[in-house]
Write a protein that holds these residues in place. Structure first.
Motif, PDB file in Angstrom:
ATOM      1  N   GLY A   1      -1.528   4.545  10.613  1.00  0.00           N
ATOM      2  CA  GLY A   1      -0.718   3.285  10.932  1.00  0.00           C
ATOM      3  C   GLY A   1      -0.544   2.551  10.284  1.00  0.00           C
ATOM      4  O   GLY A   1      -1.914   2.635   8.881  1.00  0.00           O
ATOM      5  N   GLU A   2      -0.218   1.249   9.648  1.00  0.00           N
ATOM      6  CA  GLU A   2      -0.500   0.503   8.797  1.00  0.00           C
ATOM      7  C   GLU A   2      -1.423  -0.010   8.385  1.00  0.00           C
ATOM      8  O   GLU A   2      -1.727   0.016   7.647  1.00  0.00           O
ATOM      9  CB  GLU A   2       0.337  -0.652   9.422  1.00  0.00           C
ATOM     10  N   PRO A   3      -2.357  -0.744   8.869  1.00  0.00           N
ATOM     11  CA  PRO A   3      -3.790  -1.035   8.562  1.00  0.00           C
ATOM     12  C   PRO A   3      -4.771  -0.314   7.663  1.00  0.00           C
ATOM     13  O   PRO A   3      -5.278  -0.121   6.777  1.00  0.00           O
ATOM     14  CB  PRO A   3      -4.352  -1.411   9.729  1.00  0.00           C
ATOM     15  N   HIS A   4      -3.887   1.146   8.414  1.00  0.00           N
ATOM     16  CA  HIS A   4      -4.944   2.487   7.599  1.00  0.00           C
ATOM     17  C   HIS A   4      -4.037   2.728   6.302  1.00  0.00           C
ATOM     18  O   HIS A   4      -4.582   2.934   5.096  1.00  0.00           O
ATOM     19  CB  HIS A   4      -5.146   3.838   8.415  1.00  0.00           C
ATOM     20  N   ARG A   5      -2.656   2.864   6.116  1.00  0.00           N
ATOM     21  CA  ARG A   5      -2.491   2.614   4.752  1.00  0.00           C
ATOM     22  C   ARG A   5      -2.403   1.864   3.859  1.00  0.00           C
ATOM     23  O   ARG A   5      -3.090   1.800   2.772  1.00  0.00           O
ATOM     24  CB  ARG A   5      -0.680   2.794   5.536  1.00  0.00           C
ATOM     25  N   LYS A   6      -3.423   0.381   4.312  1.00  0.00           N
ATOM     26  CA  LYS A   6      -3.618  -0.612   3.323  1.00  0.00           C
ATOM     27  C   LYS A   6      -4.987  -0.343   2.650  1.00  0.00           C
ATOM     28  O   LYS A   6      -4.782  -0.552   1.566  1.00  0.00           O
ATOM     29  CB  LYS A   6      -3.608  -1.848   4.125  1.00  0.00           C
ATOM     30  N   ILE A   7      -5.203   0.167   3.842  1.00  0.00           N
ATOM     31  CA  ILE A   7      -6.850   0.509   2.900  1.00  0.00           C
ATOM     32  C   ILE A   7      -6.766   1.644   2.157  1.00  0.00           C
ATOM     33  O   ILE A   7      -7.059   1.649   1.152  1.00  0.00           O
ATOM     34  CB  ILE A   7      -7.963   0.654   4.025  1.00  0.00           C
ATOM     35  N   HIS A   8      -5.904   2.230   2.349  1.00  0.00           N
ATOM     36  CA  HIS A   8      -5.691   3.920   1.764  1.00  0.00           C
ATOM     37  C   HIS A   8      -5.206   3.211  -0.085  1.00  0.00           C
ATOM     38  O   HIS A   8      -5.504   3.614  -0.638  1.00  0.00           O
ATOM     39  CB  HIS A   8      -4.478   4.777   2.184  1.00  0.00           C
ATOM     40  N   ASP A   9      -4.000   2.286   0.684  1.00  0.00           N
ATOM     41  CA  ASP A   9      -3.487   2.018  -1.345  1.00  0.00           C
ATOM     42  C   ASP A   9      -4.368   1.311  -1.546  1.00  0.00           C
ATOM     43  O   ASP A   9      -4.484   1.321  -2.589  1.00  0.00           O
ATOM     44  CB  ASP A   9      -2.267   1.492  -0.593  1.00  0.00           C
ATOM     45  N   GLU A  10      -4.931   0.599  -0.542  1.00  0.00           N
ATOM     46  CA  GLU A  10      -6.449  -0.181  -1.703  1.00  0.00           C
ATOM     47  C   GLU A  10      -7.627   1.344  -2.751  1.00  0.00           C
ATOM     48  O   GLU A  10      -7.991  -0.017  -4.069  1.00  0.00           O
ATOM     49  CB  GLU A  10      -7.045  -1.024  -1.345  1.00  0.00           C
ATOM     50  N   LEU A  11      -7.435   1.907  -1.753  1.00  0.00           N
ATOM     51  CA  LEU A  11      -8.270   3.367  -2.342  1.00  0.00           C
ATOM     52  C   LEU A  11      -8.342   4.184  -3.640  1.00  0.00           C
ATOM     53  O   LEU A  11      -8.794   4.540  -4.370  1.00  0.00           O
ATOM     54  CB  LEU A  11      -9.154   3.947  -1.261  1.00  0.00           C
ATOM     55  N   LEU A  12      -6.373   3.673  -2.829  1.00  0.00           N
ATOM     56  CA  LEU A  12      -5.859   5.276  -4.379  1.00  0.00           C
ATOM     57  C   LEU A  12      -6.265   4.240  -6.015  1.00  0.00           C
ATOM     58  O   LEU A  12      -6.211   5.360  -6.901  1.00  0.00           O
ATOM     59  CB  LEU A  12      -4.562   4.704  -4.507  1.00  0.00           C
ATOM     60  N   TRP A  13      -6.967   3.226  -5.777  1.00  0.00           N
ATOM     61  CA  TRP A  13      -7.147   2.339  -7.338  1.00  0.00           C
ATOM     62  C   TRP A  13      -8.332   2.396  -7.604  1.00  0.00           C
ATOM     63  O   TRP A  13      -8.865   2.730  -9.051  1.00  0.00           O
ATOM     64  CB  TRP A  13      -6.712   1.136  -7.178  1.00  0.00           C
TER      65      TRP A  13
END
Length: 521
Positions: A18-30
């Motif tokens: 889902g979307e909340p998980h994607r937001k946190i995933h994209d933040e951890l990509l950095w």
């Protein structure tokens, strides 16, 4: 990690979580992030962030460690996220080797990330009961005791491993560890209570869960997939007898060799012959064993090498050469499919010559000069070929002359192909999501009708009557559209599996290549 790989893992997280998980995933990509930093950068409430991080840790997508000031930092593991594409293959592999009950056990563990043995067995038992009730199994003989034995078999064969547990509760950031001897130790469960549960004498809540958590050992699955790829490659290149020889040889090397080393320890020829006889292989293979080994050794793929001649000789498997050959064949096929047969001929010629200039290339490749130049520079533009500049010193005050040689940086080409695969898989995921969203109403209607027909069957209605009900509630155009959508989504999923095999081969080549370079140093 490339940008394309990050985009693909982001799409996979969106599709499965889902979307909340994607937001946190994209933040951890950095890079590594603390809890406060994740909250401030994403704007997601702290309760949701904690829940998402716990889910990611449960599936192995995120790890944590203490930073310099003793605060937990969370690190993303995108390569574990990409394994979501490979889950169907894991289930298929287990089903072929151990049967349906073991497949359900693995499916439960993959679904929950990590789980206790009792919960895994109970969830698989419930799932098998549901499947049996729907009439998809001809016979339902699987008992809870049998599932316990299947679970321990998977543990013994290292498909399931025990998860690390906190050493103590004093540390602010827990340190997780597990003893090597406990990782593959079979579980001891109260089978009497499980049998009572099966009979309906007690409820599930009365069974105490064991404390240890279990997860899938992906390295063990990848070992089997790697062996399967090598065996199939030998079969295609030679025949089924050579494939059987490779299969037996791979089984024998694991007795004396670490599974992920660059090359195995030698296996005596007499031991290979005895193993073939025990497995009752074709007498033709046993009779011409040395000839088969000689043919495979002399082939350019170089899967195996022989030490000394005669019956006292030994054979070992060279994984580096094998996957270099497989990666080369894969890239050749991609070049041929993308640019054409003539471009593939140019690509193979440059690889064989290592360095070659334009004039020499045009003479050897047997393609018209203009077309050869166009194809060569197109491969250069797409980064499949590289240019190497040579400067010839001037003589008698004349001008300096430059020479340009074409060559291939194979690791760079592998990265180009990997990025192409990441983009393609991302496109297939996006297209499948689009098709589902566009036809959501029709899909939901079909699911409701499926439930209705199942209810009618349970009530004992005739199949003719059920078919009439279906025909009345769903029109022929709707059926045609639904079949079209299902067919397209199935093709997209099948293409994902094929692309994942390409990713697997190229990743293994990169692993063995880097491993070999470290050994040389």
């Amino acid at each position: 990690m490339s940008v394309r790989q990050g985009n693909l893992s982001s799409l996979l997280i969106l599709e499965h979580f889902g979307e909340p998980h994607r937001k946190i995933h994209d933040e951890l990509l950095w890079g590594p992030r603390t809890l406060k930093l994740i909250i401030s950068n994403t704007g997601v409430p702290i309760t949701i962030v904690k829940k998402v991080l716990s889910i990611f840790i449960q599936y192995g997508f995120v790890t944590f460690d203490s930073n310099k000031i003793g605060i937990a930092e969370y690190v993303l593991q995108p390569e574990k996220i990409l394994l979501l594409l490979r889950y169907p293959r894991y289930l298929s592999l287990i089903n072929e080797k151990y049967g349906d009950s073991s497949r359900h056990l693995i499916e439960v563990v993959l679904k929950f990330g990590r789980l206790t043995a009792t919960k895994t067995i109970l969830q698989a038992w419930i799932k098998l009961k549901v499947v049996n009730a729907s009439g998809n199994l001809a016979k339902f003989n699987t008992k809870v005791a049998g599932l316990r034995d299947s679970f321990n078999e998977l543990v013994t064969n290292q498909y399931l491993v025990k998860c690390p547990a906190p050493e103590n509760d004093v540390e602010r950031v827990p340190i997780l560890s597990v003893k090597d001897e406990d990782m593959h130790k079979p579980v001891v469960l109260d089978i009497q209570k499980l049998i009572q549960l099966e009979k309906g004498e007690i409820k599930e809540e009365t069974i105490e869960n064991d404390k240890d958590l279990w997860r899938c050992n992906f390295d063990r699955f990848h070992q089997d997939i790697r062996d399967e790829i090598m065996i199939n490659a030998i079969k295609r290149r030679f025949d089924s007898h050579a494939g059987k020889l490779m299969e037996v040889l791979l089984k024998l090397i694991y007795i004396r060799t670490d599974p992920w080393t660059t090359q195995s320890n030698p296996v005596p020829l007499a031991e290979i012959r005895d193993a073939l006889e025990k497995e009752k292989c074709n007498p033709y293979l046993i009779q011409y064993l040395e000839q088969y080994i000689k043919v495979i050794e002399d082939d350019s793929c170089q899967f195996i090498k022989r030490i000394s001649e005669g019956s006292s000789g030994s054979v070992y498997v060279n994984f580096v050469s094998a996957f270099r050959s497989l990666a080369s064949s894969t890239i050749d096929s991609i070049v041929e499919h993308r640019f054409g047969l003539k471009a593939a001929r140019i690509f193979r010629l440059v690889r064989s010559k290592i360095y070659i200039d334009q004039e020499q290339l045009q003479k050897i490749v047997l393609i018209p000069d203009k077309e050869a130049k166009q194809l060569t520079y197109r491969l250069l533009q797409e980064s499949f070929l590289q240019l190497h500049e040579l400067k010839k010193a001037a003589t008698s005050g004349g001008p300096v002359k430059n020479f340009y040689l074409f060559h291939i940086k194979f690791n760079q080409v592998c990265q180009v192909v990997l990025d192409m695969c990441f983009i393609t898989v991302s496109n297939t995921l996006s297209r499948a999501t689009y098709e589902k969203n566009e036809n959501m109403r029709l899909i939901e209607k079909f699911e409701k009708l499926t439930s209705l027909t199942q209810s009618l069957r349970d009530q004992g209605n005739d199949e003719t009557y059920i078919k009439q009900v279906m025909d009345e509630l769903m029109s022929p155009p709707e059926k045609s559209l639904l079949d079209s959508v299902e067919g397209m989504i199935q093709k997209l999923r099948f293409s994902e599996l094929n692309l994942d095999e390409t990713l697997f081969i190229l990743h293994l080549y990169g692993y063995y290549d880097s491993f070999e370079n470290q050994e040389k140093k």
